[in-house]
Design a protein around this motif. Sequence first.
Motif, PDB file in Angstrom:
ATOM      1  N   HIS A  77       0.838  -1.194   0.000  1.00 38.69           N
ATOM      2  CA  HIS A  77       0.000   0.000   0.000  1.00 38.69           C
ATOM      3  C   HIS A  77       0.874   1.245   0.000  1.00 38.69           C
ATOM      4  CE1 HIS A  77      -3.913  -1.871   0.389  1.00 38.69           C
ATOM      5  NE2 HIS A  77      -3.346  -2.752   1.176  1.00 38.69           N
ATOM      6  N   THR A 100      -2.219   0.348  11.829  1.00 39.27           N
ATOM      7  CA  THR A 100      -3.255  -0.684  11.753  1.00 39.27           C
ATOM      8  C   THR A 100      -4.352  -0.439  12.781  1.00 39.27           C
ATOM      9  OG1 THR A 100      -1.608  -2.278  10.968  1.00 39.27           O
ATOM     10  CG2 THR A 100      -3.679  -3.168  11.801  1.00 39.27           C
ATOM     11  N   LEU A 103      -5.810   3.494  12.036  1.00 38.83           N
ATOM     12  CA  LEU A 103      -6.250   3.863  10.692  1.00 38.83           C
ATOM     13  C   LEU A 103      -6.973   2.705   9.994  1.00 38.83           C
ATOM     14  CD1 LEU A 103      -3.105   5.858   9.533  1.00 38.83           C
ATOM     15  CD2 LEU A 103      -5.296   6.795  10.261  1.00 38.83           C
ATOM     16  N   LEU A 104      -6.276   1.598   9.796  1.00 35.31           N
ATOM     17  CA  LEU A 104      -6.835   0.493   9.007  1.00 35.31           C
ATOM     18  C   LEU A 104      -8.110  -0.079   9.629  1.00 35.31           C
ATOM     19  CD1 LEU A 104      -6.610  -1.536   6.639  1.00 35.31           C
ATOM     20  CD2 LEU A 104      -5.368  -3.012   8.204  1.00 35.31           C
ATOM     21  N   PRO A 106     -10.165   1.049  12.081  1.00 32.13           N
ATOM     22  CA  PRO A 106     -11.317   1.969  12.117  1.00 32.13           C
ATOM     23  C   PRO A 106     -11.942   2.220  10.746  1.00 32.13           C
ATOM     24  CG  PRO A 106      -9.571   2.804  13.515  1.00 32.13           C
ATOM     25  CD  PRO A 106      -9.000   1.637  12.749  1.00 32.13           C
ATOM     26  N   VAL A 107     -11.124   2.295   9.706  1.00 29.92           N
ATOM     27  CA  VAL A 107     -11.673   2.480   8.355  1.00 29.92           C
ATOM     28  C   VAL A 107     -12.479   1.247   7.948  1.00 29.92           C
ATOM     29  CG1 VAL A 107     -11.045   2.642   5.912  1.00 29.92           C
ATOM     30  CG2 VAL A 107     -10.010   4.195   7.571  1.00 29.92           C
ATOM     31  N   CYS A 108     -11.985   0.060   8.270  1.00 34.07           N
ATOM     32  CA  CYS A 108     -12.734  -1.171   7.961  1.00 34.07           C
ATOM     33  C   CYS A 108     -14.072  -1.181   8.689  1.00 34.07           C
ATOM     34  CB  CYS A 108     -11.918  -2.404   8.333  1.00 34.07           C
ATOM     35  SG  CYS A 108     -10.541  -2.734   7.217  1.00 34.07           S
ATOM     36  N   PHE A 110     -15.747   1.428   9.738  1.00 37.17           N
ATOM     37  CA  PHE A 110     -16.567   2.475   9.126  1.00 37.17           C
ATOM     38  C   PHE A 110     -17.168   1.996   7.801  1.00 37.17           C
ATOM     39  CE2 PHE A 110     -16.994   6.097   6.222  1.00 37.17           C
ATOM     40  CZ  PHE A 110     -17.959   6.827   6.901  1.00 37.17           C
ATOM     41  N   ILE A 111     -16.354   1.381   6.972  1.00 40.93           N
ATOM     42  CA  ILE A 111     -16.851   0.884   5.677  1.00 40.93           C
ATOM     43  C   ILE A 111     -17.966  -0.133   5.904  1.00 40.93           C
ATOM     44  CG2 ILE A 111     -16.270  -0.489   3.630  1.00 40.93           C
ATOM     45  CD1 ILE A 111     -13.494   0.873   3.688  1.00 40.93           C
ATOM     46  N   TYR A 113     -19.909  -0.394   8.553  1.00 37.22           N
ATOM     47  CA  TYR A 113     -21.061   0.303   9.134  1.00 37.22           C
ATOM     48  C   TYR A 113     -21.879   1.038   8.071  1.00 37.22           C
ATOM     49  CZ  TYR A 113     -23.768   3.646  11.833  1.00 37.22           C
ATOM     50  OH  TYR A 113     -24.789   4.407  12.344  1.00 37.22           O
ATOM     51  N   VAL A 149     -13.862  -5.821   3.721  1.00 43.74           N
ATOM     52  CA  VAL A 149     -13.736  -5.526   5.148  1.00 43.74           C
ATOM     53  C   VAL A 149     -13.242  -6.757   5.912  1.00 43.74           C
ATOM     54  CG1 VAL A 149     -15.057  -4.975   7.235  1.00 43.74           C
ATOM     55  CG2 VAL A 149     -15.426  -3.663   5.143  1.00 43.74           C
ATOM     56  N   SER A 153      -9.530  -6.811   7.421  1.00 35.85           N
ATOM     57  CA  SER A 153      -9.492  -6.798   8.887  1.00 35.85           C
ATOM     58  C   SER A 153      -8.710  -7.985   9.441  1.00 35.85           C
ATOM     59  CB  SER A 153     -10.907  -6.805   9.466  1.00 35.85           C
ATOM     60  OG  SER A 153     -11.597  -5.643   9.126  1.00 35.85           O
TER      61      SER A 153
END
Length: 184
Positions: A77, A100, A103-104, A106-108, A110-111, A113, A149, A153
Amino acid sequence: MFSSFLSRFIQITDHFTEWLGKTIAWLTLAVVLLSFSVVLLRYGFNLGWVAMQESVLYAHGAVFMLGAAYTLKHDGHVRVDIFYQKFSAKQRAWVNLGGTLFLLLPVCIFIFYVSVDYVLLSWEILEESKEPGGIPAVYLNKTLIWLLVLTLSVQGLAEIARNLLVIYPKTTPPSDSISTAEKE
């Protein structure tokens, strides 16, 4: 004991992610061949099928969504590594752990959700293509969001475990699961 559990978790996750990444990579060949066929049929023979064109989009989406965990495993990445490249393995592990955790994952979350209603509604109505002759399985394509996700994750958890083993080196991570950043 705990470090052997972490090592085993890393091995299982890395093995699955490696298999998935290599399997999904074959879809890139399918995308190229399908794209070529669409263009050849359209401009060479004045023929075209919406389902064939949509299959290129589905395969392309699957490559990106299901290949993200493989890219993470191989440290592929995007990273601005002005300082990172000069860090020791332990310092890199701290940076990776923080990235991780903060950032990673929490973004997972959020996506996942924000996509729950989107994907569930698609499954509820068994959403089909809006185009006549399109693929009648849009809901399967939207499910790729959840697979992204899930795979990202789980690989993220493996990266957390790998970095913990670097930070607290009571035992070393399995040699086949050391990320490329730690090998340098």
